[in-house]
Design a protein around this motif. Structure first.
Motif, PDB file in Angstrom:
ATOM      1  N   LEU A  18      83.654  14.531 -49.989  1.00  0.00           N
ATOM      2  CA  LEU A  18      83.143  15.720 -49.301  1.00  0.00           C
ATOM      3  C   LEU A  18      84.269  16.532 -48.671  1.00  0.00           C
ATOM      4  O   LEU A  18      84.285  17.769 -48.754  1.00  0.00           O
ATOM      5  N   VAL A  19      85.219  15.854 -48.054  1.00  0.00           N
ATOM      6  CA  VAL A  19      86.329  16.574 -47.437  1.00  0.00           C
ATOM      7  C   VAL A  19      87.229  17.180 -48.502  1.00  0.00           C
ATOM      8  O   VAL A  19      87.636  18.344 -48.422  1.00  0.00           O
ATOM      9  N   GLY A  20      87.543  16.388 -49.542  1.00  0.00           N
ATOM     10  CA  GLY A  20      88.414  16.891 -50.602  1.00  0.00           C
ATOM     11  C   GLY A  20      87.880  18.147 -51.263  1.00  0.00           C
ATOM     12  O   GLY A  20      88.638  19.064 -51.596  1.00  0.00           O
ATOM     13  N   LEU A  21      86.582  18.218 -51.443  1.00  0.00           N
ATOM     14  CA  LEU A  21      85.979  19.387 -52.080  1.00  0.00           C
ATOM     15  C   LEU A  21      86.195  20.677 -51.298  1.00  0.00           C
ATOM     16  O   LEU A  21      86.071  21.768 -51.855  1.00  0.00           O
ATOM     17  N   ASN A  22      86.538  20.563 -50.018  1.00  0.00           N
ATOM     18  CA  ASN A  22      86.683  21.752 -49.172  1.00  0.00           C
ATOM     19  C   ASN A  22      88.133  22.173 -48.943  1.00  0.00           C
ATOM     20  O   ASN A  22      88.371  23.137 -48.207  1.00  0.00           O
ATOM     21  N   LEU A  23      89.096  21.502 -49.585  1.00  0.00           N
ATOM     22  CA  LEU A  23      90.494  21.787 -49.290  1.00  0.00           C
ATOM     23  C   LEU A  23      91.099  22.913 -50.122  1.00  0.00           C
ATOM     24  O   LEU A  23      92.205  23.365 -49.801  1.00  0.00           O
ATOM     25  N   ARG A  24      90.412  23.383 -51.173  1.00  0.00           N
ATOM     26  CA  ARG A  24      90.986  24.435 -52.003  1.00  0.00           C
ATOM     27  C   ARG A  24      90.090  25.655 -52.249  1.00  0.00           C
ATOM     28  O   ARG A  24      90.609  26.678 -52.706  1.00  0.00           O
ATOM     29  N   PRO A  25      88.768  25.616 -52.001  1.00  0.00           N
ATOM     30  CA  PRO A  25      87.973  26.802 -52.300  1.00  0.00           C
ATOM     31  C   PRO A  25      88.463  28.078 -51.623  1.00  0.00           C
ATOM     32  O   PRO A  25      88.450  29.155 -52.218  1.00  0.00           O
ATOM     33  N   PHE A  26      88.923  27.983 -50.384  1.00  0.00           N
ATOM     34  CA  PHE A  26      89.369  29.188 -49.685  1.00  0.00           C
ATOM     35  C   PHE A  26      90.600  29.801 -50.335  1.00  0.00           C
ATOM     36  O   PHE A  26      90.837  31.011 -50.216  1.00  0.00           O
ATOM     37  N   LEU A  27      91.402  28.988 -51.048  1.00  0.00           N
ATOM     38  CA  LEU A  27      92.567  29.501 -51.770  1.00  0.00           C
ATOM     39  C   LEU A  27      92.175  30.114 -53.106  1.00  0.00           C
ATOM     40  O   LEU A  27      92.707  31.156 -53.513  1.00  0.00           O
ATOM     41  N   ALA A  28      91.247  29.465 -53.808  1.00  0.00           N
ATOM     42  CA  ALA A  28      90.893  29.900 -55.159  1.00  0.00           C
ATOM     43  C   ALA A  28      89.935  31.078 -55.175  1.00  0.00           C
ATOM     44  O   ALA A  28      89.900  31.836 -56.149  1.00  0.00           O
ATOM     45  N   ALA A  29      89.156  31.250 -54.112  1.00  0.00           N
ATOM     46  CA  ALA A  29      88.094  32.250 -54.125  1.00  0.00           C
ATOM     47  C   ALA A  29      88.570  33.701 -54.193  1.00  0.00           C
ATOM     48  O   ALA A  29      87.949  34.519 -54.882  1.00  0.00           O
ATOM     49  N   PRO A  30      89.649  34.115 -53.493  1.00  0.00           N
ATOM     50  CA  PRO A  30      89.995  35.539 -53.518  1.00  0.00           C
ATOM     51  C   PRO A  30      90.439  36.061 -54.884  1.00  0.00           C
ATOM     52  O   PRO A  30      90.239  37.245 -55.175  1.00  0.00           O
ATOM     53  N   GLY A  31      91.034  35.233 -55.740  1.00  0.00           N
ATOM     54  CA  GLY A  31      91.562  35.704 -57.015  1.00  0.00           C
ATOM     55  C   GLY A  31      90.571  36.481 -57.860  1.00  0.00           C
ATOM     56  O   GLY A  31      90.857  37.613 -58.288  1.00  0.00           O
ATOM     57  N   PRO A  32      89.393  35.931 -58.145  1.00  0.00           N
ATOM     58  CA  PRO A  32      88.423  36.671 -58.962  1.00  0.00           C
ATOM     59  C   PRO A  32      87.906  37.945 -58.308  1.00  0.00           C
ATOM     60  O   PRO A  32      87.350  38.804 -58.992  1.00  0.00           O
ATOM     61  N   LEU A  33      88.076  38.080 -56.992  1.00  0.00           N
ATOM     62  CA  LEU A  33      87.584  39.254 -56.270  1.00  0.00           C
ATOM     63  C   LEU A  33      88.700  40.247 -55.957  1.00  0.00           C
ATOM     64  O   LEU A  33      88.513  41.164 -55.157  1.00  0.00           O
ATOM     65  N   LEU A  34      89.844  40.060 -56.606  1.00  0.00           N
ATOM     66  CA  LEU A  34      91.027  40.804 -56.205  1.00  0.00           C
ATOM     67  C   LEU A  34      90.846  42.312 -56.300  1.00  0.00           C
ATOM     68  O   LEU A  34      91.288  43.055 -55.415  1.00  0.00           O
ATOM     69  N   SER A  35      90.209  42.783 -57.358  1.00  0.00           N
ATOM     70  CA  SER A  35      90.061  44.238 -57.503  1.00  0.00           C
ATOM     71  C   SER A  35      89.259  44.817 -56.341  1.00  0.00           C
ATOM     72  O   SER A  35      89.608  45.873 -55.789  1.00  0.00           O
ATOM     73  N   GLU A  36      88.184  44.144 -55.920  1.00  0.00           N
ATOM     74  CA  GLU A  36      87.401  44.614 -54.787  1.00  0.00           C
ATOM     75  C   GLU A  36      88.185  44.519 -53.488  1.00  0.00           C
ATOM     76  O   GLU A  36      88.126  45.421 -52.636  1.00  0.00           O
ATOM     77  N   ILE A  37      88.919  43.428 -53.316  1.00  0.00           N
ATOM     78  CA  ILE A  37      89.695  43.244 -52.096  1.00  0.00           C
ATOM     79  C   ILE A  37      90.773  44.313 -51.974  1.00  0.00           C
ATOM     80  O   ILE A  37      90.960  44.918 -50.911  1.00  0.00           O
ATOM     81  N   VAL A  38      91.491  44.568 -53.059  1.00  0.00           N
ATOM     82  CA  VAL A  38      92.544  45.581 -53.040  1.00  0.00           C
ATOM     83  C   VAL A  38      91.959  46.965 -52.766  1.00  0.00           C
ATOM     84  O   VAL A  38      92.505  47.758 -51.986  1.00  0.00           O
TER      85      VAL A  38
END
Length: 395
Positions: A18-38
């Motif tokens: 459970l803990v391991g599953l939460n250690l990378r989503p915050f890093l991986a999530a912005p990439g696919p949304l980059l055009s909207e974020i920019v």
């Protein structure tokens, strides 16, 4: 008669997952949304790279700071506080309005993750001494699977009408679940005061620096893939959803290799053949990304992912192999991660610079190909028969 020890082991394994599953989503999530974020924040490539660089840097610093905090707070209280920090960083993304505040939330998340991943290898060595490769593989696989979850979920949420801020903030929910589980499962165990003499001994050993460098060079490839794989293919006309699928493929390859390769390697104390296999996978993947991106993108992403995930897990196992006592092995693994993540933090920024200079990402993938080949030379030196000579630690 109930085997209470077995029950405790299973609940601890559940917590690791459970803990391991939460250690990378915050890093991986912005990439696919980059055009909207920019479009909404005006971040350039350098600013976008900070979403990965800053948390990775904090993970490196955290590996040096966490042992002292663990002594003062205890494992249970420290983990709960770290999960609360990660929860807050994720939830605060709901209110992001500009690039600086988005980067700040990435830093908050990175602080929470830094403490968590600095203490877990030592816990695994202490709680599962007969199953270190398998449990480390499970831990590493859940980390990578969490990255796939974060990347794949974002286009689904934005496609359903949610703003990108709300999609990113949704990741606070699984952190809350892990927090509740940790509250119930983890006992309040305090560790001994960090041995400054041990740290100084470890830092005087060339092998410690070799472990740091190899871990850092490999994970710089991971941090760059997380930050730039999706934008790389979006620049070639891919949609956000399709490019996020590639990140998910990469992360799935990481999870499979992180779980499978340590299990396969457990029958032989010499991890080098398996480490070199991870190198070969990355060489093929980075060559494909640089030279033939449109030929087989799913294959290139999967090969890179398998190589990166397998190397991450086997690197932790190899560090733990060097020393017999859990506290010593855990200290070495923490130092490896500390120095390694400081190096890995530079990966996304290096790719951003190369993109500005060359107008594309191919040069960045070639850079990581070179890093992988340098790492192969370091791996060749990890002969288990020479561990006592490479790491003579008193006490």
């Amino acid at each position: 008669m109930t085997d209470t020890r077995s029950g405790r082991d299973w609940t601890m394994l559940a917590l690791v997952v459970l803990v391991g599953l939460n250690l990378r989503p915050f890093l991986a999530a912005p990439g696919p949304l980059l055009s909207e974020i920019v479009a909404d924040t005006g971040l350039g490539y350098g600013g976008v790279s900070m979403l990965t660089l800053l948390p990775m840097f904090l993970m490196g610093v955290g590996a040096f700071v966490a042992p002292g905090l663990q002594v003062r707070l205890g494992a249970r209280r420290g983990l709960l506080i770290a999960l609360v920090v990660l929860l807050a960083g994720s939830a605060l993304r709901l209110f992001v309005q500009d690039g600086l505040s988005l980067i700040a939330t990435a830093a908050v998340c990175g602080i929470g993750v830094a403490f968590i991943q600095a203490i877990f290898p030592g816990i695994i060595k202490a709680r599962f001494p007969a199953s270190v490769p398998v449990v480390t593989g499970l831990y590493s696989a859940t980390i990578m699977a969490g990255g796939a979850f974060g990347a794949r979920l974002m286009p689904m949420l934005t496609g359903a009408g949610y703003r990108w801020q709300a999609a990113l903030a949704f990741l606070a929910l699984p952190v809350a679940l892990a927090l509740a589980a940790a509250w119930r499962i983890l006992s309040d165990v305090r560790t001994g005061r960090p041995d400054g003499t041990l740290t100084r001994q470890l830092l005087r050993r060339p092998r410690t620096w070799g472990l740091m460098l190899s871990f850092g060079l490999i994970n710089s490839g991971y941090s760059s893939m997380i930050a730039w794989l999706s934008p790389y293919y979006q620049s070639q006309g891919w949609t956000s959803g399709d490019s996020s699928s590639l990140v998910a493929v990469m992360a799935a390859g990481q999870a499979a290799a992180a779980l499978g390769l340590p299990a396969l390697a457990r029958g032989n104390a010499d991890r080098r053949p398996w480490l070199l296999l991870t190198i070969a996978l990355q060489v093929a993947g980075f060559l494909g990304l640089a030279g033939f991106p449109g030929l087989a993108p799913v294959l290139w992403a999967g090969l890179c992912g398998a190589g990166l995930g397998g190397s991450f897990a086997l690197a932790i196992v190899t560090a733990l192999d060097h020393l017999p006592r859990p506290e010593q092995a855990g200290a070495l693994a923490a130092l490896m991660q500390g120095g390694g993540f400081l190096i890995a933090a530079l990966g996304p920024y290096a790719l951003a610079l190369l993109h500005d200079w060359t107008g594309g990402f191919a040069a960045g993938w070639i850079l990581h190909l070179g890093c992988v080949l340098v790492t192969a030379l370091i791996y060749l030196r990890f002969d288990p028969r020479r561990y006592p000579a490479a790491m003579p630690i008193a006490g």
